[in-house]
Design a protein around this motif. Structure first.
Motif, PDB file in Angstrom:
ATOM      1  N   ASN A 121     -15.805 -25.729  22.988  1.00 14.05           N
ATOM      2  CA  ASN A 121     -16.765 -25.624  21.883  1.00 14.05           C
ATOM      3  C   ASN A 121     -16.881 -24.206  21.336  1.00 14.05           C
ATOM      4  O   ASN A 121     -17.863 -23.877  20.684  1.00 14.05           O
ATOM      5  CB  ASN A 121     -18.144 -26.108  22.331  1.00 14.05           C
ATOM      6  CG  ASN A 121     -18.173 -27.610  22.526  1.00 14.05           C
ATOM      7  OD1 ASN A 121     -17.383 -28.322  21.915  1.00 14.05           O
ATOM      8  ND2 ASN A 121     -19.066 -28.081  23.376  1.00 14.05           N
ATOM      9  N   ILE A 122     -15.904 -23.382  21.606  1.00 18.43           N
ATOM     10  CA  ILE A 122     -15.925 -21.990  21.151  1.00 18.43           C
ATOM     11  C   ILE A 122     -14.703 -21.746  20.274  1.00 18.43           C
ATOM     12  O   ILE A 122     -13.605 -22.205  20.584  1.00 18.43           O
ATOM     13  CB  ILE A 122     -15.879 -21.012  22.349  1.00 18.43           C
ATOM     14  CG1 ILE A 122     -17.040 -21.261  23.317  1.00 18.43           C
ATOM     15  CG2 ILE A 122     -15.828 -19.567  21.898  1.00 18.43           C
ATOM     16  CD1 ILE A 122     -18.389 -20.861  22.778  1.00 18.43           C
ATOM     17  N   ILE A 123     -14.882 -21.031  19.180  1.00 16.43           N
ATOM     18  CA  ILE A 123     -13.737 -20.528  18.412  1.00 16.43           C
ATOM     19  C   ILE A 123     -13.797 -19.012  18.443  1.00 16.43           C
ATOM     20  O   ILE A 123     -14.869 -18.416  18.492  1.00 16.43           O
ATOM     21  CB  ILE A 123     -13.694 -21.056  16.957  1.00 16.43           C
ATOM     22  CG1 ILE A 123     -14.931 -20.649  16.164  1.00 16.43           C
ATOM     23  CG2 ILE A 123     -13.486 -22.543  16.934  1.00 16.43           C
ATOM     24  CD1 ILE A 123     -14.829 -20.976  14.688  1.00 16.43           C
ATOM     25  N   ALA A 124     -12.625 -18.396  18.445  1.00 15.04           N
ATOM     26  CA  ALA A 124     -12.554 -16.937  18.522  1.00 15.04           C
ATOM     27  C   ALA A 124     -11.535 -16.415  17.527  1.00 15.04           C
ATOM     28  O   ALA A 124     -10.541 -17.072  17.233  1.00 15.04           O
ATOM     29  CB  ALA A 124     -12.182 -16.496  19.938  1.00 15.04           C
TER      30      ALA A 124
ATOM     31  N   ASN B 240     -17.803 -23.490  10.426  1.00 14.03           N
ATOM     32  CA  ASN B 240     -17.268 -22.212  10.897  1.00 14.03           C
ATOM     33  C   ASN B 240     -15.775 -22.091  10.647  1.00 14.03           C
ATOM     34  O   ASN B 240     -15.268 -21.005  10.383  1.00 14.03           O
ATOM     35  CB  ASN B 240     -17.525 -22.021  12.394  1.00 14.03           C
ATOM     36  CG  ASN B 240     -18.989 -21.797  12.699  1.00 14.03           C
ATOM     37  OD1 ASN B 240     -19.789 -21.579  11.803  1.00 14.03           O
ATOM     38  ND2 ASN B 240     -19.329 -21.860  13.960  1.00 14.03           N
ATOM     39  N   THR B 241     -15.060 -23.210  10.748  1.00 12.47           N
ATOM     40  CA  THR B 241     -13.604 -23.158  10.552  1.00 12.47           C
ATOM     41  C   THR B 241     -13.239 -22.972   9.088  1.00 12.47           C
ATOM     42  O   THR B 241     -12.089 -22.702   8.780  1.00 12.47           O
ATOM     43  CB  THR B 241     -12.933 -24.427  11.099  1.00 12.47           C
ATOM     44  OG1 THR B 241     -13.448 -25.555  10.398  1.00 12.47           O
ATOM     45  CG2 THR B 241     -13.165 -24.566  12.587  1.00 12.47           C
TER      46      THR B 241
ATOM     47  N   ASP C  76      -1.769 -18.857  11.778  1.00 12.42           N
ATOM     48  CA  ASP C  76      -1.602 -20.191  12.356  1.00 12.42           C
ATOM     49  C   ASP C  76      -2.932 -20.890  12.513  1.00 12.42           C
ATOM     50  O   ASP C  76      -3.922 -20.284  12.896  1.00 12.42           O
ATOM     51  CB  ASP C  76      -0.940 -20.115  13.725  1.00 12.42           C
ATOM     52  CG  ASP C  76       0.452 -19.549  13.669  1.00 12.42           C
ATOM     53  OD1 ASP C  76       0.861 -18.911  14.638  1.00 12.42           O
ATOM     54  OD2 ASP C  76       1.136 -19.770  12.643  1.00 12.42           O
ATOM     55  N   GLU C  77      -2.946 -22.154  12.233  1.00 13.30           N
ATOM     56  CA  GLU C  77      -4.158 -22.971  12.369  1.00 13.30           C
ATOM     57  C   GLU C  77      -4.183 -23.592  13.757  1.00 13.30           C
ATOM     58  O   GLU C  77      -3.437 -24.515  14.036  1.00 13.30           O
ATOM     59  CB  GLU C  77      -4.183 -24.062  11.309  1.00 13.30           C
ATOM     60  CG  GLU C  77      -4.204 -23.529   9.901  1.00 13.30           C
ATOM     61  CD  GLU C  77      -5.600 -23.425   9.352  1.00 13.30           C
ATOM     62  OE1 GLU C  77      -6.486 -24.077   9.889  1.00 13.30           O
ATOM     63  OE2 GLU C  77      -5.776 -22.695   8.372  1.00 13.30           O
TER      64      GLU C  77
ATOM     65  N   VAL D  24      -8.937 -19.392  17.062  1.00 14.07           N
ATOM     66  CA  VAL D  24      -8.447 -20.018  18.286  1.00 14.07           C
ATOM     67  C   VAL D  24      -9.613 -20.808  18.881  1.00 14.07           C
ATOM     68  O   VAL D  24     -10.688 -20.258  19.090  1.00 14.07           O
ATOM     69  CB  VAL D  24      -7.960 -18.953  19.304  1.00 14.07           C
ATOM     70  CG1 VAL D  24      -7.500 -19.609  20.583  1.00 14.07           C
ATOM     71  CG2 VAL D  24      -6.871 -18.097  18.690  1.00 14.07           C
ATOM     72  N   ARG D  25      -9.372 -22.089  19.149  1.00 13.38           N
ATOM     73  CA  ARG D  25     -10.445 -22.933  19.671  1.00 13.38           C
ATOM     74  C   ARG D  25     -10.225 -23.213  21.150  1.00 13.38           C
ATOM     75  O   ARG D  25      -9.122 -23.530  21.585  1.00 13.38           O
ATOM     76  CB  ARG D  25     -10.502 -24.249  18.909  1.00 13.38           C
ATOM     77  CG  ARG D  25     -11.648 -25.126  19.376  1.00 13.38           C
ATOM     78  CD  ARG D  25     -11.767 -26.365  18.546  1.00 13.38           C
ATOM     79  NE  ARG D  25     -12.823 -27.224  19.083  1.00 13.38           N
ATOM     80  CZ  ARG D  25     -13.047 -28.435  18.663  1.00 13.38           C
ATOM     81  NH1 ARG D  25     -12.315 -28.954  17.690  1.00 13.38           N
ATOM     82  NH2 ARG D  25     -14.010 -29.158  19.201  1.00 13.38           N
ATOM     83  N   HIS D  26     -11.292 -23.072  21.918  1.00 19.96           N
ATOM     84  CA  HIS D  26     -11.288 -23.424  23.333  1.00 19.96           C
ATOM     85  C   HIS D  26     -12.599 -24.158  23.601  1.00 19.96           C
ATOM     86  O   HIS D  26     -13.671 -23.544  23.569  1.00 19.96           O
ATOM     87  CB  HIS D  26     -11.166 -22.180  24.218  1.00 19.96           C
ATOM     88  CG  HIS D  26     -11.121 -22.503  25.674  1.00 19.96           C
ATOM     89  ND1 HIS D  26     -10.037 -23.090  26.260  1.00 19.96           N
ATOM     90  CD2 HIS D  26     -12.037 -22.323  26.651  1.00 19.96           C
ATOM     91  CE1 HIS D  26     -10.270 -23.260  27.544  1.00 19.96           C
ATOM     92  NE2 HIS D  26     -11.499 -22.804  27.811  1.00 19.96           N
TER      93      HIS D  26
END
Length: 94
Positions: A58-61, A75-76, A91-92, A54-56
């Motif tokens: 500049n952070i992905i979680a 990272n993805t 889900d991408e 999940v991207r928000h």
């Protein structure tokens, strides 16, 4: 792969061994004991979680454990979460 309850299977086998001894079927009881030994030696397997990144900004979680890191293109490409081990095949959203 099908996960089984190792303890429940062991209890069922033990009941069958006792029944075989009660019927004086010693060969069958021995065979069941051999199977019990194989079950005892079998490795433990954990069921893996499935999630997605999940991207928000500049952070992905990780969608499973919410472990986050700075977003970078490489990272993805991770197909698992380094924190909880979830397989990233959902889900991408990145």
């Amino acid at each position: 792969m099908k996960l089984i309850d190792k303890d429940a299977l062991s209890m069922e086998l033990m009941n069958e061994v006792l029944n075989a001894y009660a019927k004086a079927d010693f060969r069958f009881a021995h065979a069941l004991n051999v199977f019990q030994g194989l079950i005892d030696k079998a490795p433990t397997v954990e069921e893996r979680k499935h999630g997605h990144w999940v991207r928000h900004n500049n952070i992905i979680a990780c969608s499973e454990c919410i472990w986050d890191m700075y977003w970078e293109e490489r990272n993805t490409e991770l197909n698992y979460c380094p924190n909880c081990g979830a397989i990233m095949d959902g889900d991408e959203n990145v």
